[in-house]
Design a protein around this motif. Structure first.
Motif, PDB file in Angstrom:
ATOM      1  N   ILE A  39      39.085 -55.500  62.008  1.00 29.65           N
ATOM      2  CA  ILE A  39      40.090 -55.200  63.023  1.00 29.65           C
ATOM      3  C   ILE A  39      39.795 -55.943  64.331  1.00 29.65           C
ATOM      4  CG2 ILE A  39      38.840 -53.144  63.795  1.00 29.65           C
ATOM      5  CD1 ILE A  39      41.561 -51.872  64.431  1.00 29.65           C
ATOM      6  N   ILE A  40      40.843 -56.351  65.021  1.00 32.72           N
ATOM      7  CA  ILE A  40      40.720 -56.955  66.342  1.00 32.72           C
ATOM      8  C   ILE A  40      41.254 -55.958  67.364  1.00 32.72           C
ATOM      9  CG2 ILE A  40      41.390 -58.878  67.833  1.00 32.72           C
ATOM     10  CD1 ILE A  40      41.798 -60.523  65.273  1.00 32.72           C
ATOM     11  N   VAL A  41      40.394 -55.559  68.303  1.00 31.83           N
ATOM     12  CA  VAL A  41      40.789 -54.628  69.362  1.00 31.83           C
ATOM     13  C   VAL A  41      40.722 -55.376  70.693  1.00 31.83           C
ATOM     14  CG1 VAL A  41      40.330 -52.445  70.543  1.00 31.83           C
ATOM     15  CG2 VAL A  41      39.921 -52.649  68.068  1.00 31.83           C
ATOM     16  N   ARG A  42      41.890 -55.524  71.324  1.00 28.84           N
ATOM     17  CA  ARG A  42      41.972 -56.216  72.608  1.00 28.84           C
ATOM     18  C   ARG A  42      42.170 -55.187  73.710  1.00 28.84           C
ATOM     19  NH1 ARG A  42      44.990 -57.660  68.714  1.00 28.84           N
ATOM     20  NH2 ARG A  42      44.919 -59.735  67.747  1.00 28.84           N
ATOM     21  N   SER A  43      41.420 -55.340  74.778  1.00 29.32           N
ATOM     22  CA  SER A  43      41.621 -54.543  75.985  1.00 29.32           C
ATOM     23  C   SER A  43      41.534 -55.498  77.162  1.00 29.32           C
ATOM     24  CB  SER A  43      40.559 -53.445  76.092  1.00 29.32           C
ATOM     25  OG  SER A  43      39.301 -54.016  76.422  1.00 29.32           O
ATOM     26  N   PRO A  44      41.936 -55.074  78.357  1.00 26.07           N
ATOM     27  CA  PRO A  44      41.809 -55.975  79.507  1.00 26.07           C
ATOM     28  C   PRO A  44      40.384 -56.457  79.744  1.00 26.07           C
ATOM     29  CG  PRO A  44      43.264 -54.160  80.039  1.00 26.07           C
ATOM     30  CD  PRO A  44      42.667 -53.838  78.704  1.00 26.07           C
ATOM     31  N   ALA A  45      39.390 -55.683  79.258  1.00 24.13           N
ATOM     32  CA  ALA A  45      37.996 -56.023  79.516  1.00 24.13           C
ATOM     33  C   ALA A  45      37.353 -56.889  78.448  1.00 24.13           C
ATOM     34  CB  ALA A  45      37.177 -54.745  79.669  1.00 24.13           C
ATOM     35  N   SER A  46      37.962 -56.990  77.255  1.00 27.84           N
ATOM     36  CA  SER A  46      37.254 -57.674  76.174  1.00 27.84           C
ATOM     37  C   SER A  46      38.138 -57.860  74.946  1.00 27.84           C
ATOM     38  CB  SER A  46      36.011 -56.877  75.764  1.00 27.84           C
ATOM     39  OG  SER A  46      36.403 -55.622  75.196  1.00 27.84           O
ATOM     40  N   VAL A  47      37.586 -58.597  73.981  1.00 25.94           N
ATOM     41  CA  VAL A  47      38.126 -58.660  72.622  1.00 25.94           C
ATOM     42  C   VAL A  47      36.981 -58.274  71.694  1.00 25.94           C
ATOM     43  CG1 VAL A  47      39.160 -60.084  70.820  1.00 25.94           C
ATOM     44  CG2 VAL A  47      39.716 -60.525  73.211  1.00 25.94           C
ATOM     45  N   LEU A 131      44.693 -52.123  73.614  1.00 23.69           N
ATOM     46  CA  LEU A 131      44.309 -50.838  74.195  1.00 23.69           C
ATOM     47  C   LEU A 131      44.170 -50.965  75.712  1.00 23.69           C
ATOM     48  CD1 LEU A 131      43.179 -47.907  73.862  1.00 23.69           C
ATOM     49  CD2 LEU A 131      40.923 -48.959  73.605  1.00 23.69           C
ATOM     50  N   ILE A 132      44.898 -50.125  76.461  1.00 20.47           N
ATOM     51  CA  ILE A 132      44.822 -50.134  77.920  1.00 20.47           C
ATOM     52  C   ILE A 132      44.548 -48.722  78.411  1.00 20.47           C
ATOM     53  CG2 ILE A 132      46.002 -50.691  80.078  1.00 20.47           C
ATOM     54  CD1 ILE A 132      47.811 -52.569  78.490  1.00 20.47           C
ATOM     55  N   ILE A 288      46.738 -60.359  83.500  1.00 23.71           N
ATOM     56  CA  ILE A 288      46.953 -58.918  83.459  1.00 23.71           C
ATOM     57  C   ILE A 288      47.622 -58.559  82.136  1.00 23.71           C
ATOM     58  CG2 ILE A 288      48.065 -56.933  84.555  1.00 23.71           C
ATOM     59  CD1 ILE A 288      48.085 -58.519  87.169  1.00 23.71           C
ATOM     60  N   MET A 289      47.008 -57.649  81.396  1.00 23.81           N
ATOM     61  CA  MET A 289      47.614 -57.057  80.211  1.00 23.81           C
ATOM     62  C   MET A 289      48.238 -55.735  80.632  1.00 23.81           C
ATOM     63  SD  MET A 289      45.843 -55.549  76.718  1.00 23.81           S
ATOM     64  CE  MET A 289      44.969 -57.056  76.298  1.00 23.81           C
ATOM     65  N   GLY A 290      49.547 -55.598  80.492  1.00 21.28           N
ATOM     66  CA  GLY A 290      50.229 -54.391  80.921  1.00 21.28           C
ATOM     67  C   GLY A 290      51.023 -53.755  79.802  1.00 21.28           C
ATOM     68  N   ALA A 291      51.262 -52.456  79.951  1.00 19.96           N
ATOM     69  CA  ALA A 291      52.088 -51.732  78.985  1.00 19.96           C
ATOM     70  C   ALA A 291      52.908 -50.692  79.724  1.00 19.96           C
ATOM     71  CB  ALA A 291      51.229 -51.061  77.915  1.00 19.96           C
ATOM     72  N   CYS A 292      54.140 -50.500  79.275  1.00 23.54           N
ATOM     73  CA  CYS A 292      55.056 -49.550  79.903  1.00 23.54           C
ATOM     74  C   CYS A 292      55.786 -48.747  78.844  1.00 23.54           C
ATOM     75  CB  CYS A 292      56.124 -50.268  80.743  1.00 23.54           C
ATOM     76  SG  CYS A 292      55.529 -51.358  82.021  1.00 23.54           S
ATOM     77  N   HIS A 293      56.047 -47.501  79.157  1.00 25.78           N
ATOM     78  CA  HIS A 293      56.988 -46.676  78.406  1.00 25.78           C
ATOM     79  C   HIS A 293      58.079 -46.229  79.371  1.00 25.78           C
ATOM     80  CE1 HIS A 293      54.279 -45.251  74.813  1.00 25.78           C
ATOM     81  NE2 HIS A 293      54.356 -46.567  74.911  1.00 25.78           N
ATOM     82  N   GLU A 304      59.200 -43.339  83.882  1.00 23.98           N
ATOM     83  CA  GLU A 304      58.528 -44.617  83.641  1.00 23.98           C
ATOM     84  C   GLU A 304      57.019 -44.406  83.709  1.00 23.98           C
ATOM     85  OE1 GLU A 304      59.266 -49.132  84.994  1.00 23.98           O
ATOM     86  OE2 GLU A 304      58.869 -47.763  86.660  1.00 23.98           O
ATOM     87  N   TYR A 305      56.320 -44.951  82.710  1.00 29.59           N
ATOM     88  CA  TYR A 305      54.867 -44.889  82.646  1.00 29.59           C
ATOM     89  C   TYR A 305      54.358 -46.327  82.560  1.00 29.59           C
ATOM     90  CZ  TYR A 305      55.979 -40.121  81.093  1.00 29.59           C
ATOM     91  OH  TYR A 305      56.486 -38.845  80.985  1.00 29.59           O
ATOM     92  N   VAL A 306      53.545 -46.746  83.520  1.00 27.32           N
ATOM     93  CA  VAL A 306      53.040 -48.114  83.558  1.00 27.32           C
ATOM     94  C   VAL A 306      51.518 -48.074  83.588  1.00 27.32           C
ATOM     95  CG1 VAL A 306      53.033 -50.317  84.800  1.00 27.32           C
ATOM     96  CG2 VAL A 306      55.074 -48.858  84.855  1.00 27.32           C
ATOM     97  N   LEU A 307      50.887 -48.897  82.761  1.00 27.53           N
ATOM     98  CA  LEU A 307      49.430 -48.979  82.742  1.00 27.53           C
ATOM     99  C   LEU A 307      48.963 -50.419  82.767  1.00 27.53           C
ATOM    100  CD1 LEU A 307      48.020 -46.343  80.205  1.00 27.53           C
ATOM    101  CD2 LEU A 307      48.080 -46.236  82.693  1.00 27.53           C
ATOM    102  N   PHE A 308      47.959 -50.693  83.580  1.00 28.30           N
ATOM    103  CA  PHE A 308      47.102 -51.867  83.462  1.00 28.30           C
ATOM    104  C   PHE A 308      45.764 -51.479  84.082  1.00 28.30           C
ATOM    105  CE2 PHE A 308      50.108 -52.814  87.053  1.00 28.30           C
ATOM    106  CZ  PHE A 308      49.229 -52.687  88.123  1.00 28.30           C
TER     107      PHE A 308
END
Length: 322
Positions: A39-47, A131-132, A288-293, A304-308
């Motif tokens: 599996i590859i898990v990407r986050s703003p801090a690493s891969v 993952l954020i 910046i890796m961002g995600a929104c709902h 609205e839910y925003v994460l980075f």
């Protein structure tokens, strides 16, 4: 749910169920079953590549936060069991900082923060993830400012020349999931709205947001109505006025007993060359890796839910400025 354990009634039930089993029921060994070996898990801090790395990180987190809960607020998904499904899972996490670890010596402080995890699953197994975590909310509750935490993190990792590389498009690794979501109207509506805002069309906010909208932004900041949305998005864009905004993945859904909603994963890549949320322009190259709902109602965007990860942004700036 062809190919999945029959005890799961649908895909959201699978995602919420295995998350609880792994973390709260201490079924860490089930990661061998639910996560693919490569599996590859990407986050703003690493891969991170490989299930063993995921297991090690899970154990370390539980040692630092042994009572952590992961409360599934929503799963917005696309795809099919036969071809694979992509879930955007929004969670509200509670935890007590009871052990020493990444966040320093145990403080005993109680934390509340959100996470959005985009996971691709097929045949009862997750094989690709983005993952954020709201790191800004975590470190603030522990007594840090995100910029100071980033400086301390760089020092603990051995300095600018030795610290762990942050995620960027250049170090990303291709995974099995190559989809871009679905063409549901609500995902397209939210994608169009974000593109307008990032294109400096701030009139889109009063035009498309409900005047009584509820807003949940990075750092654990909550807001309401047009002025708070305008302030958040303007401060972000002003810091990176020439950066490229890109929609990486979009999903829209209409489900029974739920409002129409959308999940967007996006990136913002370019130089920190403007005044805004991140202080004096540094010229740093930032990804910046961002995600929104988003949830929609009769008068527009209702929630609205925003994460980075604010600490990852500051780490990139500090590595430039010293």
């Amino acid at each position: 749910m062809q190919g999945f354990d029959p005890r799961f009634k649908d895909f959201p039930d699978y995602i919420i169920g295995i998350t609880r089993e792994i973390w709260e029921e201490r079924g860490i060994a089930t990661l061998h079953q639910y996560y693919s070996p490569d599996i590859i898990v990407r986050s703003p801090a690493s891969v991170v590549v490989g299930n063993q790395g995921v297991i090690a990180a899970t154990l370390a987190t539980l040692a630092e936060f042994p009572d952590r809960t992961l409360l599934g607020e929503d799963v917005i998904w696309s795809g099919s069991p036969e071809e694979g499904m992509l879930s955007s899972h929004r969670l509200f996490s509670t935890a007590t900082h009871s052990g020493d670890g990444v966040y320093g010596q145990a403080t005993g402080k109680q934390l509340r923060y959100r996470i959005i995890a985009d996971c691709h699953a097929i045949n009862n197994q997750i094989n690709d993830e983005w993952l954020i975590r709201d790191q800004g909310a975590i470190v603030r509750q522990l007594g840090w400012q995100p910029a100071d935490f980033a400086r301390d993190q760089i020092a603990r990792e051995g300095g600018a020349d030795q610290c762990a590389p942050l995620f960027s498009a250049e170090i990303d690794k291709p995974g099995p999931y190559t989809g871009t979501g679905n063409d549901n109207e609500w995902g397209q509506r939210y994608a169009d709205l974000l593109n307008r805002i990032m294109g400096a069309d701030l009139a889109a906010i009063p035009a498309e947001y409900d005047r009584a909208c509820q807003l949940e932004y990075p750092g654990g900041h909550a807001g309401h109505s047009h002025a708070d949305a305008d302030h958040f998005w303007t401060a972000l864009r002003a810091s990176f006025p020439n950066a490229q905004f890109r929609i990486e993945h979009q999903i829209g859904r209409d489900d029974p007993m739920m409002p129409p909603r959308a999940a967007i994963r996006w990136s913002l890549q370019g130089k920190h060359d403007g005044w805004g949320a991140y202080g004096v322009p540094s010229g740093a190259d930032v990804y910046i890796m961002g995600a929104c709902h988003a949830e929609f109602g009769p008068w527009g965007l209702r929630r609205e839910y925003v994460l980075f990860d604010e600490t990852a942004i500051w780490k990139q700036i500090v590595l430039k400025t010293g």
